[in-house]
Design a protein around this motif. Structure first.
Motif, PDB file in Angstrom:
ATOM      1  N   ALA A  61      39.595  11.330  31.621  1.00  0.00           N
ATOM      2  CA  ALA A  61      39.127  11.761  32.934  1.00  0.00           C
ATOM      3  C   ALA A  61      38.195  10.785  33.634  1.00  0.00           C
ATOM      4  CB  ALA A  61      38.422  13.112  32.807  1.00  0.00           C
ATOM      5  N   ALA A  62      37.414  10.019  32.871  1.00  0.00           N
ATOM      6  CA  ALA A  62      36.302   9.267  33.467  1.00  0.00           C
ATOM      7  C   ALA A  62      36.716   7.916  34.024  1.00  0.00           C
ATOM      8  CB  ALA A  62      35.193   9.077  32.436  1.00  0.00           C
ATOM      9  N   ASP A  63      36.038   7.517  35.098  1.00  0.00           N
ATOM     10  CA  ASP A  63      36.148   6.156  35.648  1.00  0.00           C
ATOM     11  C   ASP A  63      35.095   5.261  35.016  1.00  0.00           C
ATOM     12  OD1 ASP A  63      38.058   7.003  37.654  1.00  0.00           O
ATOM     13  OD2 ASP A  63      36.351   7.913  38.689  1.00  0.00           O
ATOM     14  N   GLY A  79      31.500   9.730  32.672  1.00  0.00           N
ATOM     15  CA  GLY A  79      31.407  10.357  31.369  1.00  0.00           C
ATOM     16  C   GLY A  79      30.075  10.024  30.738  1.00  0.00           C
ATOM     17  N   LEU A  80      29.237  11.044  30.503  1.00  0.00           N
ATOM     18  CA  LEU A  80      27.925  10.854  29.892  1.00  0.00           C
ATOM     19  C   LEU A  80      28.049  11.158  28.402  1.00  0.00           C
ATOM     20  CD1 LEU A  80      24.891  10.274  30.327  1.00  0.00           C
ATOM     21  CD2 LEU A  80      24.582  12.723  30.737  1.00  0.00           C
ATOM     22  N   LEU A  82      35.517  12.580  23.034  1.00  0.00           N
ATOM     23  CA  LEU A  82      35.773  11.248  23.566  1.00  0.00           C
ATOM     24  C   LEU A  82      37.146  11.157  24.210  1.00  0.00           C
ATOM     25  CD1 LEU A  82      34.293   8.884  20.829  1.00  0.00           C
ATOM     26  CD2 LEU A  82      33.254   9.651  22.956  1.00  0.00           C
ATOM     27  N   GLU A  83      38.121  11.866  23.663  1.00  0.00           N
ATOM     28  CA  GLU A  83      39.469  11.829  24.237  1.00  0.00           C
ATOM     29  C   GLU A  83      39.464  12.384  25.660  1.00  0.00           C
ATOM     30  OE1 GLU A  83      43.898  13.785  23.509  1.00  0.00           O
ATOM     31  OE2 GLU A  83      42.373  13.935  21.937  1.00  0.00           O
ATOM     32  N   VAL A 124      33.524   1.528  20.824  1.00  0.00           N
ATOM     33  CA  VAL A 124      32.367   1.136  21.634  1.00  0.00           C
ATOM     34  C   VAL A 124      31.269   2.195  21.532  1.00  0.00           C
ATOM     35  CG1 VAL A 124      31.582   0.690  23.997  1.00  0.00           C
ATOM     36  CG2 VAL A 124      33.731  -0.297  23.191  1.00  0.00           C
ATOM     37  N   PHE A 125      31.671   3.459  21.606  1.00  0.00           N
ATOM     38  CA  PHE A 125      30.696   4.539  21.487  1.00  0.00           C
ATOM     39  C   PHE A 125      30.014   4.500  20.123  1.00  0.00           C
ATOM     40  CE2 PHE A 125      29.824   8.908  19.992  1.00  0.00           C
ATOM     41  CZ  PHE A 125      28.859   9.265  20.918  1.00  0.00           C
ATOM     42  N   GLU A 126      30.790   4.290  19.099  1.00  0.00           N
ATOM     43  CA  GLU A 126      30.261   4.218  17.736  1.00  0.00           C
ATOM     44  C   GLU A 126      29.176   3.146  17.623  1.00  0.00           C
ATOM     45  OE1 GLU A 126      32.624   4.164  13.606  1.00  0.00           O
ATOM     46  OE2 GLU A 126      32.865   2.310  14.763  1.00  0.00           O
TER      47      GLU A 126
END
Length: 328
Positions: free
Chosen positions: A217-219, A54-55, A211-212, A309-311
């Motif tokens: 989906a992402a590893d 996930g980018l 983000l959801e 974390v993204f925030e």
């Protein structure tokens, strides 16, 4: 939709004996400038084979620019790009035969019928699976004889996904594939992405502001900020590596880093409380605080979410400074 990350990663690690090595895509010291402004600066990113990466990044962070380099559409100002063991700009035909791409742009010719798209792709890609593509079209509820102009945006997105994966690419690059779609269409596309990786061992780079979707989906996630990779880690590492503490105290005072056992990454005011993101050095600490002065108390402590974390990591230095003391 249930995703078994652990079994998928275990299987993928066993299949990494490919001749192109353990990484499907790599950016090594990649930098790019537009009009004397840095867009990417010293990007180092390894995308393991078989994973869903996930980018993430705020608008304008450079996600699409990075993807364009992986697609060989731009040459680095400096540094190097490697995709499936080759240079996508110099060995373009071979590399692109093994790459699938879907963007947020509704760019397929609308005069084409669904059947025409499948036939066109079958002539472009040597490994195109026409029978399988027809089955997918049926599963997606697509009428082969309908022109794209008569389809909904969600149906056209399904056609674009079909065109991206019908040749069984080793690497699938998706740039905001669910943008502007209704929740059902987004779920259909997300499920196809996960199944594509899980059943066929395909590597996926998913750039999205949802983000959801990324969390489901992402590893791995990679966060772009300040023209660099600010964070790159496995999704299942987040709960152990980061926690969020909520503190309440005097109105005009901010929590101090020395009050916490581990490293403070980000501190934000949320109404009457402070949200403090903690990065643990060696496992989560209990209690997470030490030496909190009188007048302060710990309201809550829990594993941090991907959103928190993204925030913390996605904000640029200027945005972080501007937002201090403000509710978010």
């Amino acid at each position: 939709m249930n995703i078994d990350r652990s079994s998928r990663l275990e299987r993928d690690s066993e299949s990494n004996g490919s001749s192109v090595g353990p990484f499907a895509a790599r950016a090594m010291g990649l930098s790019q400038r537009y009009r004397n402004k840095d867009v990417l600066s010293g990007i180092n990113l390894d995308v393991p084979r078989g994973c869903v990466l996930g980018l993430l990044g705020l608008n304008g962070a450079g996600k699409t620019t990075l993807l364009r380099h992986f697609l060989g559409l731009q040459l680095p100002a400096s540094g190097r790009i490697e995709v499936l063991g080759g240079d996508p700009s110099r060995d373009r035909e071979r590399v692109m035969q093994a790459v699938g791409y879907m963007s947020e742009e509704d760019s397929l010719p609308k005069w084409m019928r669904v059947r025409d798209v499948i036939r066109f792709c079958s002539r472009v890609y040597k490994t195109w699976e026409e029978a399988e593509s027809l089955q997918r079209a049926s599963a997606y509820g697509l009428d082969l004889d309908q022109p794209l102009s008569k389809l909904s945006k969600g149906q056209r997105a399904r056609v674009a996904l079909l065109a991206a994966i019908g040749h069984r690419p080793e690497l699938l690059i998706l740039d905001e594939p669910g943008s502007g779609l209704d929740p059902i269409a987004r779920d259909d596309i997300l499920e196809a992405i996960v199944r594509s990786s899980g059943e066929e061992g395909r590597t996926v780079i998913l750039s999205s502001h949802q983000l959801e979707d990324v969390n489901r989906a992402a590893d791995r996630i990679a966060i772009l900020a300040d023209q660099r990779i600010a964070m790159d880690l496995a999704v299942n590492e987040i709960p152990e590596r980061f926690s969020q503490c909520l503190l309440a105290g005097p109105e005009q005072m901010e929590p101090k880093p020395e009050w916490f056992v581990d490293s403070v990454i980000d501190c934000r005011k949320r109404g009457p409380e402070w949200s403090v993101l903690i990065e643990h050095r060696s496992g989560r600490s209990d209690p997470p605080t030490t030496g909190v002065p009188d007048g302060w108390h710990l309201v809550d402590s829990q594993a941090a979410s991907l959103k928190r974390v993204f925030e913390a990591f996605a904000a640029t230095k200027k945005e972080t400074a501007d937002s201090k003391g403000e509710a978010t």
